[in-house]
Design a protein around this motif. Structure first.
Motif, PDB file in Angstrom:
ATOM      1  N   ALA A  37       0.841  -1.202   0.000  1.00  0.00           N
ATOM      2  CA  ALA A  37       0.000   0.000   0.000  1.00  0.00           C
ATOM      3  C   ALA A  37       0.873   1.247   0.000  1.00  0.00           C
ATOM      4  O   ALA A  37       1.847   1.338   0.750  1.00  0.00           O
ATOM      5  CB  ALA A  37      -0.915   0.017   1.223  1.00  0.00           C
ATOM      6  N   SER A  38       0.510   2.196  -0.855  1.00  0.00           N
ATOM      7  CA  SER A  38       1.218   3.473  -0.900  1.00  0.00           C
ATOM      8  C   SER A  38       0.224   4.600  -0.662  1.00  0.00           C
ATOM      9  O   SER A  38      -0.945   4.509  -1.039  1.00  0.00           O
ATOM     10  CB  SER A  38       1.906   3.669  -2.252  1.00  0.00           C
ATOM     11  OG  SER A  38       0.960   3.635  -3.313  1.00  0.00           O
ATOM     12  N   VAL A  39       0.703   5.666  -0.006  1.00  0.00           N
ATOM     13  CA  VAL A  39      -0.108   6.856   0.227  1.00  0.00           C
ATOM     14  C   VAL A  39       0.434   7.979  -0.653  1.00  0.00           C
ATOM     15  O   VAL A  39       1.623   8.306  -0.591  1.00  0.00           O
ATOM     16  CB  VAL A  39      -0.087   7.275   1.701  1.00  0.00           C
ATOM     17  CG1 VAL A  39      -0.847   8.596   1.892  1.00  0.00           C
ATOM     18  CG2 VAL A  39      -0.701   6.191   2.579  1.00  0.00           C
ATOM     19  N   ILE A  40      -0.437   8.546  -1.474  1.00  0.00           N
ATOM     20  CA  ILE A  40      -0.045   9.625  -2.374  1.00  0.00           C
ATOM     21  C   ILE A  40      -0.637  10.929  -1.876  1.00  0.00           C
ATOM     22  O   ILE A  40      -1.859  11.044  -1.721  1.00  0.00           O
ATOM     23  CB  ILE A  40      -0.530   9.364  -3.821  1.00  0.00           C
ATOM     24  CG1 ILE A  40       0.087   8.083  -4.367  1.00  0.00           C
ATOM     25  CG2 ILE A  40      -0.226  10.538  -4.733  1.00  0.00           C
ATOM     26  CD1 ILE A  40      -0.775   6.858  -4.217  1.00  0.00           C
ATOM     27  N   ALA A  41       0.205  11.902  -1.600  1.00  0.00           N
ATOM     28  CA  ALA A  41      -0.258  13.239  -1.231  1.00  0.00           C
ATOM     29  C   ALA A  41      -0.572  13.980  -2.523  1.00  0.00           C
ATOM     30  O   ALA A  41       0.331  14.359  -3.268  1.00  0.00           O
ATOM     31  CB  ALA A  41       0.810  13.971  -0.427  1.00  0.00           C
ATOM     32  N   ALA A  42      -1.847  14.175  -2.794  1.00  0.00           N
ATOM     33  CA  ALA A  42      -2.273  14.790  -4.055  1.00  0.00           C
ATOM     34  C   ALA A  42      -2.649  16.247  -3.820  1.00  0.00           C
ATOM     35  O   ALA A  42      -3.696  16.545  -3.245  1.00  0.00           O
ATOM     36  CB  ALA A  42      -3.450  14.022  -4.646  1.00  0.00           C
ATOM     37  N   ASN A  43      -1.790  17.150  -4.266  1.00  0.00           N
ATOM     38  CA  ASN A  43      -2.060  18.574  -4.142  1.00  0.00           C
ATOM     39  C   ASN A  43      -2.586  19.176  -5.442  1.00  0.00           C
ATOM     40  O   ASN A  43      -2.899  20.362  -5.502  1.00  0.00           O
ATOM     41  CB  ASN A  43      -0.805  19.312  -3.687  1.00  0.00           C
ATOM     42  CG  ASN A  43      -0.435  18.966  -2.260  1.00  0.00           C
ATOM     43  OD1 ASN A  43      -1.157  19.302  -1.329  1.00  0.00           O
ATOM     44  ND2 ASN A  43       0.675  18.268  -2.082  1.00  0.00           N
ATOM     45  N   ALA A  44      -2.672  18.351  -6.478  1.00  0.00           N
ATOM     46  CA  ALA A  44      -3.237  18.736  -7.766  1.00  0.00           C
ATOM     47  C   ALA A  44      -3.776  17.475  -8.420  1.00  0.00           C
ATOM     48  O   ALA A  44      -3.295  16.363  -8.142  1.00  0.00           O
ATOM     49  CB  ALA A  44      -2.174  19.377  -8.654  1.00  0.00           C
ATOM     50  N   PRO A  45      -4.778  17.594  -9.305  1.00  0.00           N
ATOM     51  CA  PRO A  45      -5.342  16.410  -9.959  1.00  0.00           C
ATOM     52  C   PRO A  45      -4.298  15.591 -10.717  1.00  0.00           C
ATOM     53  O   PRO A  45      -4.425  14.366 -10.813  1.00  0.00           O
ATOM     54  CB  PRO A  45      -6.395  16.997 -10.906  1.00  0.00           C
ATOM     55  CG  PRO A  45      -6.755  18.309 -10.310  1.00  0.00           C
ATOM     56  CD  PRO A  45      -5.513  18.826  -9.666  1.00  0.00           C
TER      57      PRO A  45
END
Length: 250
Positions: A37-45
């Protein structure tokens, strides 16, 4: 082993009560069961992976509500596509309210939300800050009799629109303001429960995780594999919930 991608939207903006950490809870519960499992910090689409298997939307404070709405708007098309694809989404408090159709920013001043969830978010006369205890309804997605516990800290109620079911009924606290708490539409869950909610309520965390694993091609019971570390954490969470409920009866 199943590989899942968990996105946390605007985690710096949307972490007023630690709610962005719901993504980390899902990731740890997946990894300790042998999944990747990976967590992606999405600050833009553009930072959202094409194949995302769960999305977390935390909360922001009221002074930053307008700016956060502007930052969330570019995600609208991707969020609609995610809902239609059955991606589990957990949205908390103001992060959830900004995904409704209308939000009352100040008394009598309404703005359009992202319209991901049918309904609107009117201001309350007074902010609600208290423990929140919720019993899942028998026709909900979680097992009947499931009790969820957290802390609410919000200035807006929620009036559901067509096709929106509550997460449960309030046993203690304000919730939506009408005796119910939260919103469920398909795999989308909106809630006032802080905690983070998935850390305090492992049953809800595993419900979301199971949906993510199936979406990624894994087995439907992939979120039920036993692990001693999870057993210890879940016992701690159960004790904390019991203590909160017991304190409210005095």
């Amino acid at each position: 082993m199943t590989t899942i991608a968990i996105a946390s939207l605007l985690p710096t903006r949307l972490n007023a009560n630690g709610d962005a950490e719901n993504a980390a809870v899902l990731a740890v519960r997946a990894r300790w069961r042998g999944h990747d499992a990976s967590v992606i910090a999405a600050n833009a689409p553009t930072e959202l992976p094409e194949d995302v298997h769960a999305i977390v939307v935390g909360s922001c404070d009221d002074p930053s509500l307008a700016a956060t709405l502007g930052a969330l708007l570019p995600f609208r098309a991707r969020l609609i596509a995610a809902v239609e694809a059955g991606v589990p989404i957990v949205a908390v408090a103001n992060g959830w309210k900004l995904l409704t159709e209308r939000v009352e920013m100040t008394r009598g001043e309404w703005v359009e939300g992202l319209g991901i969830v049918s309904g609107e978010s009117p201001l309350r006369e007074r902010r609600s800050s208290d423990d929140l205890v919720v019993d899942v309804l028998p026709d909900g997605q979680l097992p009947a009799g499931t009790r969820l516990v957290g802390y609410e800290n919000h200035a807006r109620d929620f009036t559901p629109g067509v096709g929106v079911a509550p997460l449960g009924r309030t046993v203690h606290g304000r919730g939506n303001g009408n005796g119910s708490e939260g919103a469920i539409v398909g795999a989308f869950i909106g809630t006032h429960l802080h905690g983070p909610v998935l850390a305090k309520n492992p049953v809800l965390a595993d419900h979301v995780l199971a949906q993510a694993l199936v979406l990624a091609g894994g087995a439907h019971d992939g979120a039920q594999v036993s692990d001693a570390r999870l057993d210890a954490l879940d016992a701690y969470a159960a004790h904390a919930r019991d203590q909160i409920v017991a304190s409210l009866s005095h």
